[in-house]
Motif scaffolding. Structure first.
Motif, PDB file in Angstrom:
ATOM      1  N   GLY A 180     -40.405  -2.060  -0.179  1.00  0.00           N
ATOM      2  CA  GLY A 180     -39.205  -1.290  -0.465  1.00  0.00           C
ATOM      3  C   GLY A 180     -37.980  -2.143  -0.748  1.00  0.00           C
ATOM      4  O   GLY A 180     -36.985  -1.643  -1.268  1.00  0.00           O
ATOM      5  N   THR A 181     -38.032  -3.445  -0.434  1.00  0.00           N
ATOM      6  CA  THR A 181     -36.896  -4.331  -0.717  1.00  0.00           C
ATOM      7  C   THR A 181     -36.893  -4.863  -2.137  1.00  0.00           C
ATOM      8  O   THR A 181     -35.909  -5.454  -2.577  1.00  0.00           O
ATOM      9  N   TRP A 182     -38.017  -4.650  -2.871  1.00  0.00           N
ATOM     10  CA  TRP A 182     -38.064  -5.188  -4.242  1.00  0.00           C
ATOM     11  C   TRP A 182     -38.661  -4.211  -5.253  1.00  0.00           C
ATOM     12  O   TRP A 182     -38.423  -4.354  -6.447  1.00  0.00           O
ATOM     13  N   LEU A 183     -39.421  -3.209  -4.803  1.00  0.00           N
ATOM     14  CA  LEU A 183     -40.068  -2.286  -5.739  1.00  0.00           C
ATOM     15  C   LEU A 183     -39.909  -0.849  -5.285  1.00  0.00           C
ATOM     16  O   LEU A 183     -39.076  -0.120  -5.810  1.00  0.00           O
ATOM     17  N   ALA A 184     -40.720  -0.414  -4.345  1.00  0.00           N
ATOM     18  CA  ALA A 184     -40.703   0.970  -3.868  1.00  0.00           C
ATOM     19  C   ALA A 184     -41.376   1.029  -2.506  1.00  0.00           C
ATOM     20  O   ALA A 184     -42.379   0.358  -2.275  1.00  0.00           O
ATOM     21  N   SER A 185     -40.840   1.835  -1.630  1.00  0.00           N
ATOM     22  CA  SER A 185     -41.471   2.024  -0.329  1.00  0.00           C
ATOM     23  C   SER A 185     -42.553   3.089  -0.459  1.00  0.00           C
ATOM     24  O   SER A 185     -42.724   3.693  -1.517  1.00  0.00           O
ATOM     25  N   GLY A 186     -43.270   3.312   0.608  1.00  0.00           N
ATOM     26  CA  GLY A 186     -44.292   4.357   0.614  1.00  0.00           C
ATOM     27  C   GLY A 186     -45.640   3.836   1.065  1.00  0.00           C
ATOM     28  O   GLY A 186     -45.861   2.641   1.186  1.00  0.00           O
ATOM     29  N   ARG A 187     -46.537   4.778   1.259  1.00  0.00           N
ATOM     30  CA  ARG A 187     -47.845   4.487   1.832  1.00  0.00           C
ATOM     31  C   ARG A 187     -48.856   4.114   0.753  1.00  0.00           C
ATOM     32  O   ARG A 187     -48.988   4.783  -0.263  1.00  0.00           O
ATOM     33  N   ILE A 188     -49.570   3.035   1.006  1.00  0.00           N
ATOM     34  CA  ILE A 188     -50.735   2.664   0.200  1.00  0.00           C
ATOM     35  C   ILE A 188     -51.895   2.572   1.177  1.00  0.00           C
ATOM     36  O   ILE A 188     -51.902   1.715   2.062  1.00  0.00           O
ATOM     37  N   GLU A 189     -52.847   3.486   1.033  1.00  0.00           N
ATOM     38  CA  GLU A 189     -54.009   3.462   1.919  1.00  0.00           C
ATOM     39  C   GLU A 189     -54.876   2.247   1.576  1.00  0.00           C
ATOM     40  O   GLU A 189     -55.187   2.025   0.401  1.00  0.00           O
ATOM     41  N   PRO A 190     -55.284   1.478   2.585  1.00  0.00           N
ATOM     42  CA  PRO A 190     -55.993   0.216   2.355  1.00  0.00           C
ATOM     43  C   PRO A 190     -57.477   0.392   2.053  1.00  0.00           C
ATOM     44  O   PRO A 190     -58.339  -0.133   2.751  1.00  0.00           O
ATOM     45  N   ARG A 191     -57.771   1.143   0.975  1.00  0.00           N
ATOM     46  CA  ARG A 191     -59.172   1.346   0.580  1.00  0.00           C
ATOM     47  C   ARG A 191     -59.210   1.889  -0.846  1.00  0.00           C
ATOM     48  O   ARG A 191     -58.276   2.561  -1.298  1.00  0.00           O
ATOM     49  N   VAL A 192     -60.295   1.604  -1.542  1.00  0.00           N
ATOM     50  CA  VAL A 192     -60.501   2.172  -2.874  1.00  0.00           C
ATOM     51  C   VAL A 192     -60.609   3.683  -2.722  1.00  0.00           C
ATOM     52  O   VAL A 192     -61.289   4.185  -1.826  1.00  0.00           O
ATOM     53  N   GLY A 193     -59.893   4.411  -3.545  1.00  0.00           N
ATOM     54  CA  GLY A 193     -59.835   5.863  -3.466  1.00  0.00           C
ATOM     55  C   GLY A 193     -58.696   6.370  -2.609  1.00  0.00           C
ATOM     56  O   GLY A 193     -58.429   7.571  -2.568  1.00  0.00           O
ATOM     57  N   GLY A 194     -58.010   5.463  -1.922  1.00  0.00           N
ATOM     58  CA  GLY A 194     -56.890   5.852  -1.068  1.00  0.00           C
ATOM     59  C   GLY A 194     -55.666   6.228  -1.880  1.00  0.00           C
ATOM     60  O   GLY A 194     -55.546   5.916  -3.064  1.00  0.00           O
ATOM     61  N   ALA A 195     -54.743   6.899  -1.227  1.00  0.00           N
ATOM     62  CA  ALA A 195     -53.492   7.309  -1.873  1.00  0.00           C
ATOM     63  C   ALA A 195     -52.550   6.126  -2.011  1.00  0.00           C
ATOM     64  O   ALA A 195     -52.502   5.247  -1.145  1.00  0.00           O
ATOM     65  N   ALA A 196     -51.816   6.125  -3.096  1.00  0.00           N
ATOM     66  CA  ALA A 196     -50.731   5.169  -3.325  1.00  0.00           C
ATOM     67  C   ALA A 196     -49.503   6.010  -3.648  1.00  0.00           C
ATOM     68  O   ALA A 196     -49.247   6.348  -4.803  1.00  0.00           O
TER      69      ALA A 196
ATOM     70  N   PRO B 136     -40.572   9.739  -7.108  1.00  0.00           N
ATOM     71  CA  PRO B 136     -41.891   9.611  -6.478  1.00  0.00           C
ATOM     72  C   PRO B 136     -42.959   9.235  -7.495  1.00  0.00           C
ATOM     73  O   PRO B 136     -42.941   9.683  -8.638  1.00  0.00           O
ATOM     74  N   SER B 137     -43.862   8.398  -7.063  1.00  0.00           N
ATOM     75  CA  SER B 137     -44.982   7.960  -7.885  1.00  0.00           C
ATOM     76  C   SER B 137     -46.252   8.162  -7.069  1.00  0.00           C
ATOM     77  O   SER B 137     -46.389   7.597  -5.991  1.00  0.00           O
ATOM     78  N   ARG B 138     -47.154   8.991  -7.578  1.00  0.00           N
ATOM     79  CA  ARG B 138     -48.412   9.245  -6.872  1.00  0.00           C
ATOM     80  C   ARG B 138     -49.548   8.631  -7.659  1.00  0.00           C
ATOM     81  O   ARG B 138     -49.722   8.922  -8.832  1.00  0.00           O
ATOM     82  N   GLY B 139     -50.285   7.783  -6.994  1.00  0.00           N
ATOM     83  CA  GLY B 139     -51.419   7.136  -7.628  1.00  0.00           C
ATOM     84  C   GLY B 139     -52.583   7.042  -6.663  1.00  0.00           C
ATOM     85  O   GLY B 139     -52.525   7.523  -5.527  1.00  0.00           O
ATOM     86  N   THR B 140     -53.630   6.390  -7.138  1.00  0.00           N
ATOM     87  CA  THR B 140     -54.843   6.189  -6.347  1.00  0.00           C
ATOM     88  C   THR B 140     -55.201   4.712  -6.371  1.00  0.00           C
ATOM     89  O   THR B 140     -55.158   4.080  -7.432  1.00  0.00           O
ATOM     90  N   VAL B 141     -55.556   4.175  -5.221  1.00  0.00           N
ATOM     91  CA  VAL B 141     -55.971   2.777  -5.127  1.00  0.00           C
ATOM     92  C   VAL B 141     -57.326   2.633  -5.830  1.00  0.00           C
ATOM     93  O   VAL B 141     -58.268   3.363  -5.540  1.00  0.00           O
TER      94      VAL B 141
END
Length: 180
Positions: free
Chosen positions: A37-53, A80-85
């Motif tokens: 969040g100090t350089w791009l964007a804050s938020g949750r990235i689930e640490p697995r393939v198929g996880g939410a970003a 907001p940006s919603r993606g998938t790992v």
């Protein structure tokens, strides 16, 4: 090293930065919400393939500068940006889908390669809709990666909004000869 992004193929750009290490520190700036969040964007990235970003771009938290009018809402309310790992290899690689123009998604990959006390970060953004989107995305990555460099080096963060319009124009010129 050239700090400008380069075109890899139609709809794809790549950026490289040599950053202060170690790799664990750089990785934390990719996956830890507060640090990211100090350089791009804050938020949750689930640490697995198929996880939410699920990212929230709130530029008022990364720069004290006032945005150009066309970006004011993004600066104040966030975007907001919603993606998938799509790839998750700790200390090595992180990739996720990224909202694109319309319904199309693009994909961003971050790769880390230790080089002595430094770490080479390679950011590749693929499946961009055309040269206008490539120029827009490239200027954003250029400015955001500059902030990451500053954070990791312990330097005051350089301007974001004061650079973005100039970078957009430079990338539009660099990509002018690409197919629409």
């Amino acid at each position: 090293m050239n700090e400008y992004g380069v075109v890899l193929e139609s709809g794809a750009v790549r950026f490289e930065r040599l950053l202060p290490g170690p790799v664990e520190r750089v990785w934390s700036y990719l996956v830890d919400s507060d640090k990211r969040g100090t350089w791009l964007a804050s938020g949750r990235i689930e640490p697995r393939v198929g996880g939410a970003a699920d990212l929230l771009f709130k530029h008022s938290e990364i720069t004290g500068e006032a945005p150009p009018e066309r970006y004011r809402e993004m600066n104040d309310n966030g975007w907001p940006s919603r993606g998938t790992v799509t790839r998750y290899e700790p200390m090595t690689a992180l990739a996720m889908t990224w909202p694109g123009e319309g319904e199309a998604s693009s994909e961003v990959t971050f790769e880390l390669v230790p080089e002595g006390e430094k770490v080479r970060l390679v950011v590749t953004h693929r499946k961009l809709a055309g040269k206008a989107e490539m120029a827009n995305v490239s200027s954003g990555w250029h400015a955001h990666l500059g902030l990451l460099e500053d954070r990791l080096a312990g330097n005051p963060p350089r301007g974001f909004w004061s650079r973005i319009e100039r970078l957009e124009a430079e990338y539009a010129e660099r990509f002018a000869d690409l197919p629409a």
